[in-house]
Design a protein around this motif. Structure first.
Motif, short mmCIF file in Angstrom:
data_model
loop_
_atom_site.label_atom_id
_atom_site.label_comp_id
_atom_site.label_asym_id
_atom_site.label_seq_id
_atom_site.Cartn_x
_atom_site.Cartn_y
_atom_site.Cartn_z
N LEU A 1 -27.91 86.54 12.86
CA LEU A 1 -28.43 87.12 14.10
C LEU A 1 -28.06 86.30 15.32
N ALA A 2 -27.68 85.04 15.13
CA ALA A 2 -27.30 84.20 16.26
C ALA A 2 -25.85 84.45 16.67
N GLY A 3 -25.04 85.03 15.81
CA GLY A 3 -23.63 85.27 16.11
C GLY A 3 -23.42 86.56 16.88
N GLU A 4 -22.15 86.81 17.25
CA GLU A 4 -21.79 88.02 18.01
C GLU A 4 -22.19 89.29 17.27
N GLU A 5 -21.82 89.37 16.00
CA GLU A 5 -22.12 90.57 15.20
C GLU A 5 -23.63 90.76 15.08
N GLY A 6 -24.34 89.67 14.90
CA GLY A 6 -25.78 89.74 14.73
C GLY A 6 -26.53 90.13 15.98
N ARG A 7 -25.97 89.82 17.14
CA ARG A 7 -26.64 90.14 18.40
C ARG A 7 -26.86 91.65 18.51
#
Length: 171
Positions: free
Chosen positions: A108-114
């Protein structure tokens, strides 16, 4: 015989018995020399007892939490108990030589997770009108030892302090 009988048990029973191994207590699952009983029945009985304990101690992490708390108490206890624990520690570390693998998930902290996080948060906000919260605030707190310090009368359970405030204050 233990491995075969373990496979015949329900998943929850297998889990709790394998937890015993993970806690460094493999000796619990060893059969006594010359034992000719029903292994499946014995493991089922042990698993049933352990599952009751797991449920009872779930507030401190089940059997693993109980063991951790016990070890903590031993370490902070008398010098004799600390010395006995330190003597057995190398054996326990050998048994606990395990690797834990991180399950696949969205970071969730990464681009995809956002994007995933934003979508899930939006769904939660849209569902708020259909959500409800149930708080058990009724009844006298005499069983909990909630009494007025001045009069000695029982206070309502809603006055039970939770995180520094009563349930009524939280509402």
């Amino acid at each position: 015989p233990v491995a075969r009988a373990l496979q015949q048990l329900q998943a929850q029973e297998q889990f709790i018995l394998l937890s015993v191994l993970a806690l460094g207590q493999a000796h619990v699952l060893e059969l006594p020399a010359g034992w000719a009983g029903d292994v499946h029945h014995a493991l089922h009985g042990l698993a049933t007892s352990l599952l009751r304990l797991e449920h009872f101690y779930d507030s401190i992490g089940g059997l693993a939490g109980y063991q951790a708390k016990s070890i903590e108490l031993v370490i902070t206890g008398t010098p004799e108990l600390r010395a006995a624990y330190q003597q057995q520690r190398p054996q326990a570390e050998q048994v606990l030589d395990v690797a834990f693998h991180v399950p696949r998930a969205v970071d969730l902290a990464g681009e995809e997770g956002r994007e995933v996080g934003q979508h899930v948060a939006a769904c939660g906000l849209m569902a708020m009108p259909r959500m409800a919260e149930i708080l058990p605030v009724g009844g006298a707190g005499d069983r909990l030892g909630l009494t007025c310090e001045v009069t000695g009368e029982s206070l309502p359970a809603a006055m039970l302090p939770y995180c520094g405030r009563s349930m009524l204050e939280i509402l």
